[in-house]
Structure formats: structure tokens, C-alpha cells
Design a protein around this motif. Structure first.
Motif, PDB file in Angstrom:
ATOM      1  N   ILE A   2       4.998 -10.517   0.871  1.00 46.34           N
ATOM      2  CA  ILE A   2       5.520  -9.203   0.506  1.00 46.34           C
ATOM      3  C   ILE A   2       5.825  -8.432   1.786  1.00 46.34           C
ATOM      4  O   ILE A   2       4.921  -8.154   2.577  1.00 46.34           O
ATOM      5  CB  ILE A   2       4.491  -8.411  -0.339  1.00 46.34           C
ATOM      6  CG1 ILE A   2       3.908  -9.291  -1.473  1.00 46.34           C
ATOM      7  CG2 ILE A   2       5.119  -7.141  -0.881  1.00 46.34           C
ATOM      8  CD1 ILE A   2       4.895  -9.766  -2.485  1.00 46.34           C
ATOM      9  N   HIS A   3       7.083  -8.078   1.978  1.00 44.89           N
ATOM     10  CA  HIS A   3       7.516  -7.381   3.193  1.00 44.89           C
ATOM     11  C   HIS A   3       7.707  -5.895   2.871  1.00 44.89           C
ATOM     12  O   HIS A   3       8.430  -5.556   1.930  1.00 44.89           O
ATOM     13  CB  HIS A   3       8.860  -7.939   3.678  1.00 44.89           C
ATOM     14  CG  HIS A   3       8.835  -9.404   3.986  1.00 44.89           C
ATOM     15  ND1 HIS A   3       8.881  -9.891   5.278  1.00 44.89           N
ATOM     16  CD2 HIS A   3       8.780 -10.502   3.175  1.00 44.89           C
ATOM     17  CE1 HIS A   3       8.861 -11.221   5.249  1.00 44.89           C
ATOM     18  NE2 HIS A   3       8.803 -11.617   3.989  1.00 44.89           N
ATOM     19  N   LEU A   4       7.077  -5.019   3.662  1.00 46.14           N
ATOM     20  CA  LEU A   4       7.291  -3.583   3.471  1.00 46.14           C
ATOM     21  C   LEU A   4       6.807  -2.816   4.692  1.00 46.14           C
ATOM     22  O   LEU A   4       6.184  -3.389   5.599  1.00 46.14           O
ATOM     23  CB  LEU A   4       6.603  -3.065   2.201  1.00 46.14           C
ATOM     24  CG  LEU A   4       5.092  -2.828   2.212  1.00 46.14           C
ATOM     25  CD1 LEU A   4       4.714  -1.916   1.047  1.00 46.14           C
ATOM     26  CD2 LEU A   4       4.337  -4.135   2.101  1.00 46.14           C
ATOM     27  N   HIS A   5       7.090  -1.528   4.698  1.00 44.19           N
ATOM     28  CA  HIS A   5       6.669  -0.671   5.807  1.00 44.19           C
ATOM     29  C   HIS A   5       5.153  -0.463   5.762  1.00 44.19           C
ATOM     30  O   HIS A   5       4.579  -0.283   4.690  1.00 44.19           O
ATOM     31  CB  HIS A   5       7.384   0.679   5.718  1.00 44.19           C
ATOM     32  CG  HIS A   5       7.389   1.431   7.013  1.00 44.19           C
ATOM     33  ND1 HIS A   5       6.270   2.043   7.520  1.00 44.19           N
ATOM     34  CD2 HIS A   5       8.382   1.637   7.927  1.00 44.19           C
ATOM     35  CE1 HIS A   5       6.571   2.623   8.675  1.00 44.19           C
ATOM     36  NE2 HIS A   5       7.842   2.384   8.949  1.00 44.19           N
ATOM     37  N   ARG A   6       4.551  -0.469   6.948  1.00 43.06           N
ATOM     38  CA  ARG A   6       3.093  -0.331   7.018  1.00 43.06           C
ATOM     39  C   ARG A   6       2.614   0.993   6.403  1.00 43.06           C
ATOM     40  O   ARG A   6       1.570   1.048   5.751  1.00 43.06           O
ATOM     41  CB  ARG A   6       2.646  -0.392   8.487  1.00 43.06           C
ATOM     42  CG  ARG A   6       1.129  -0.424   8.665  1.00 43.06           C
ATOM     43  CD  ARG A   6       0.736  -0.425  10.137  1.00 43.06           C
ATOM     44  NE  ARG A   6       1.330  -1.519  10.860  1.00 43.06           N
ATOM     45  CZ  ARG A   6       0.837  -2.777  10.878  1.00 43.06           C
ATOM     46  NH1 ARG A   6      -0.274  -3.045  10.230  1.00 43.06           N
ATOM     47  NH2 ARG A   6       1.444  -3.732  11.554  1.00 43.06           N
TER      48      ARG A   6
END
Ligand SMILES: [Zn+2]
Length: 249
Positions: free
Chosen positions: A108-112
Motif C-alpha cells: 500500500i503506497h501513500l503519504h506518511r
């Protein structure tokens, strides 16, 4: 390069009754297989709706059709769900991420900042009631990104590790770490602005859009005027959009 655009969650307003929307999920063909962008409601929401979904079933007229779950849409497009190894999230509100347990093998790729907002259990703003912890109890692998000094046009941009060229565009405000996603197309760019804008909605007053979606809507409308080579959309789109833009190349 192909971006499939499909409706993974229909949610119609009770008032005004003509305001009908589907939610745009994307399936982007990349050098690392199909990348899913946002998930809509997952299968489990249809079996065991959370209090948030139950609330939305009262205040809207959603059909609540499990065929709209991303895993079913992906199959309808001819893909195998297990081939989706990467999911990019604009943000983690319930209607964007509750389908991630349907793809337990995916990173899952997303902003921290968005991940932190979801996991720190602090309610810093009313939108954070839309974070539902059970969606990550299967402990998926997260790939977290911080804002860099890279630019896409005048916006901050975070390169994603896929071809075609893709960037997370930090558009914080609708949620703490909300991002849009820019994807290079054959003749320009596709900017999926997530829930930071309502570019095709000229009926809702600007103050209400700012209250719900954050500060970027007027900026993106101005940007759209000046950049016809960029197709800008947002998550909650009018129904015909999904027919007109089912496939972007
Ligand atoms: Zn949202």
C-alpha cells in the motif's frame, strides 16, 4: 499505457436529488503490473457495514451493490486480483480504502502524514472519524512517502516507482495527508485530484467545498484553465464520466 477508470462506490445525495456520484478507482497498467488507485468499499463492508457506512446509507441513497467492490470490478475488467501487487491511496477515509483487505498480497503506497493520521488514534479534525482501523488488521505492507522538493508543474511532487511516470501530489487539507496522483499519458497528463477538488461541480458553494475538501479546489480550477493538456478529475464524479473516460491512454 492504459488507465482504466471505474466506479467503485455509488453514493447519491438525498438532496439535491439530482446530485449523483460514483467514485473513481483507477487501474493503471505499469511496468510492475496493474496498480490500483483507491479501492472504494471492500467486500467486508457489504457483509458487516461499519457505523460510518451505516450512517452514509441513511444520509445518502447509495445502492449498496457489492458488484461495485474493486475486487469485482477488477475481475470484470479481465484482471486476476492476485496480480495487483501495488495499491496507491489518495487517502484513508473509509470510502477510499476499505477494499484493501481484498488484496492482502498488495503493498500500500501513500503519504506518511496520511498513514500517521490513520494510525495515531488522535482525532485532530472531524474528518478523522472516517478512519476505520479494521481495514489494516491484516497488517499489509506499507510504502510511505514524504514530501520532496521535486515539482510537477508548480505543485510539490513525489515520484512513484512505476512506469509510466507517476507522482503523488500532496494536496493536504481534505485529510491530513491527502494526495492527488499525476500520471503521464500519451499526449499529456492525467491528474486524479482525489477528494481535494470538485472540478465539475459548479452548484455547490465555494465555502462548502473549502470546508469539506480543503483549500485546493480554486487552485486546481485555475490550473485546469491554464493547462488543457492535463485531464483533471476528482474522486466523486458524475455517472456519465465513467462512460466517457472508461479508458485513458
Ligand atoms: Zn475523503
Amino acid at each position: 499505457m492504459t488507465v482504466h477508470v471505474f466506479n467503485c462506490f455509488t453514493c447519491n445525495a438525498r438532496w439535491p436529488s439530482k446530485l449523483k456520484t460514483g467514485m473513481a478507482c483507477l487501474l493503471v497498467d505499469t511496468n510492475q503490473g496493474p496498480v490500483l488507485v483507491d479501492t472504494g468499499l471492500g467486500r467486508d463492508e457489504y457483509l458487516r457495514p461499519t457505523w460510518m457506512t451505516q450512517l452514509f446509507r441513511i444520509v445518502t441513497t447509495m445502492p449498496f451493490d457489492a458488484n461495485e467492490a474493486a475486487i469485482n470490478r477488477v475481475k470484470q475488467l479481465g484482471y486476476r486480483p492476485e496480480d495487483i501487487r501495488n495499491i496507491v491511496l489518495t487517502h484513508m477515509h473509509f470510502d477510499h480504502c476499505s477494499g484493501i483487505p481484498d488484496f492482502p498480497w498488495a503493498k500500500i503506497h501513500l503519504h506518511r502524514r496520511e498513514f500517521d493520521a490513520f494510525t495515531d488514534h488522535k482525532i485532530l479534525h472531524w474528518d478523522e472519524f472516517a478512519y476505520i482501523p479494521r481495514y489494516i488488521t491484516h497488517q499489509p505492507e506499507f510504502v510511505l512517502y514524504d514530501t520532496t522538493d521535486t515539482k510537477w508543474y508548480e505543485f510539490d511532487a513525489i515520484p512513484l516507482p512505476f512506469e509510466p511516470e507517476m507522482y503523488l501530489i500532496p494536496l493536504h487539507g481534505h485529510s491530513r495527508g491527502h494526495c492527488g496522483l499525476a500520471i503521464r499519458t500519451s499526449d499529456g497528463w492525467f491528474l486524479h485530484a482525489g477528494d481535494s477538488s470538485a472540478v465539475y461541480n459548479d452548484e455547490t458553494p465555494a465555502w462548502l467545498i473549502k470546508l469539506v475538501l480543503g483549500p485546493y479546489d480554486p487552485i486546481l480550477r485555475e490550473f485546469a484553465k491554464n493547462h488543457p493538456e492535463v485531464l483533471i478529475t476528482n474522486s466523486h464524479m458524475y455517472p456519465d464520466f465513467f462512460v466517457q473516460h472508461a479508458k485513458i491512454v
